[in-house]
Design an enzyme around this catalytic site. Structure first.
Site, short mmCIF file in Angstrom:
data_model
loop_
_atom_site.label_atom_id
_atom_site.label_comp_id
_atom_site.label_asym_id
_atom_site.label_seq_id
_atom_site.Cartn_x
_atom_site.Cartn_y
_atom_site.Cartn_z
N GLN A 13 -32.13 -108.25 29.85
CA GLN A 13 -30.93 -108.14 30.14
C GLN A 13 -30.39 -106.76 30.87
O GLN A 13 -30.97 -105.69 30.69
CB GLN A 13 -29.90 -107.87 29.85
CG GLN A 13 -28.72 -108.03 29.33
CD GLN A 13 -27.27 -108.34 28.65
OE1 GLN A 13 -27.77 -108.21 27.16
NE2 GLN A 13 -26.31 -109.17 28.93
N HIS A 34 -23.92 -113.80 30.60
CA HIS A 34 -24.33 -114.85 30.97
C HIS A 34 -25.93 -115.26 30.80
O HIS A 34 -26.59 -115.63 30.00
CB HIS A 34 -24.34 -114.52 32.75
CG HIS A 34 -25.43 -112.57 32.46
ND1 HIS A 34 -25.34 -112.20 32.40
CD2 HIS A 34 -27.31 -113.36 33.43
CE1 HIS A 34 -26.74 -111.35 32.08
NE2 HIS A 34 -27.05 -112.05 32.51
#
Ligand code: 5GP
Ligand code: ZN
Length: 136
Positions: free
Chosen positions: A91, A97
Site C-alpha cells: 500500500q 482503493h
C-alpha cells in the site's frame, strides 16, 4: 489532510475520471499498469480495510460490476484482477482503493500466490480456524 486521493476528490489535483457519484469516484491509475487500469475509491477518507465500515464498502463494490463490464467492452481483455493493498508491502496511498486491472496476453503483470498445497496437516488448519474465530 495530506492525502493525494482526497485532493483528487476535491479537484485540487487533476485526474482522469471514469465515474462519480455521491459516495464513490473511479479514475484511471496514473501508471496504467495495463490498459484501462482503474482505481475505485470511497469519497470518505478511510485508510484501508481495517478501518472500513459496511456502508462504505457496499458503496464501493456496488459500482464494481458496472466498471468491470465497461472495461471489458471497451478493451476486450482476457481477464480482470481486482486488487486491494493494505499496509505493507504494497500500500502506497493510504486512502482505501480497489485496483481494477484488465489483463491481456503477455501484459507483463506479475501476480501470483504461493502454492503450499500438501505442506500442512489437518491440525494446522484447525489451529488456524481457532485463532481466527477467536477474533471474529
Ligand atoms: P497502492 O500501491 O497503494 O495499492 O496503489 C496506489 C496507486 O495510486 C498506484 O497504482 C499509483 O499509480 C496510484 N497513484 C498515486 N498517485 C496518483 C495520482 O496522483 N493520480 C492517479 N491517477 N493515480 C495515482
Ligand atoms: Zn484521503
Amino acid at each position: 489532510m495530506d492525502c493525494i486521493f482526497c485532493k483528487i476528490i476535491n479537484g485540487e489535483i487533476p485526474s482522469h475520471k471514469i465515474y462519480e457519484d455521491e459516495n464513490v469516484l473511479a479514475f484511471l491509475d496514473i501508471t496504467q499498469g495495463t490498459k484501462g487500469h482503474t482505481l475505485i475509491i470511497p469519497k470518505k477518507h478511510i485508510k484501508n480495510v481495517y478501518e472500513l465500515d459496511e456502508e462504505t464498502i457496499i458503496d464501493v463494490f456496488r459500482v464494481v460490476p458496472m466498471i468491470a463490464n465497461a472495461l471489458k467492452k471497451a478493451f476486450s481483455p482476457i481477464g480482470l484482477n481486482i486488487i486491494n493493498n493494505n499496509d505493507q508491502p504494497h500500500q502506497s496511498v493510504f486512502h482505501f482503493h480497489l485496483h481494477l486491472i484488465p489483463r491481456y496476453e503477455n501484459d507483463g503483470m506479475q501476480l501470483s500466490t504461493v502454492d503450499n498445497f500438501g505442506k500442512y496437516d489437518p491440525k494446522y488448519f484447525q489451529d488456524l480456524i481457532n485463532s481466527i474465530k477467536e477474533e471474529l
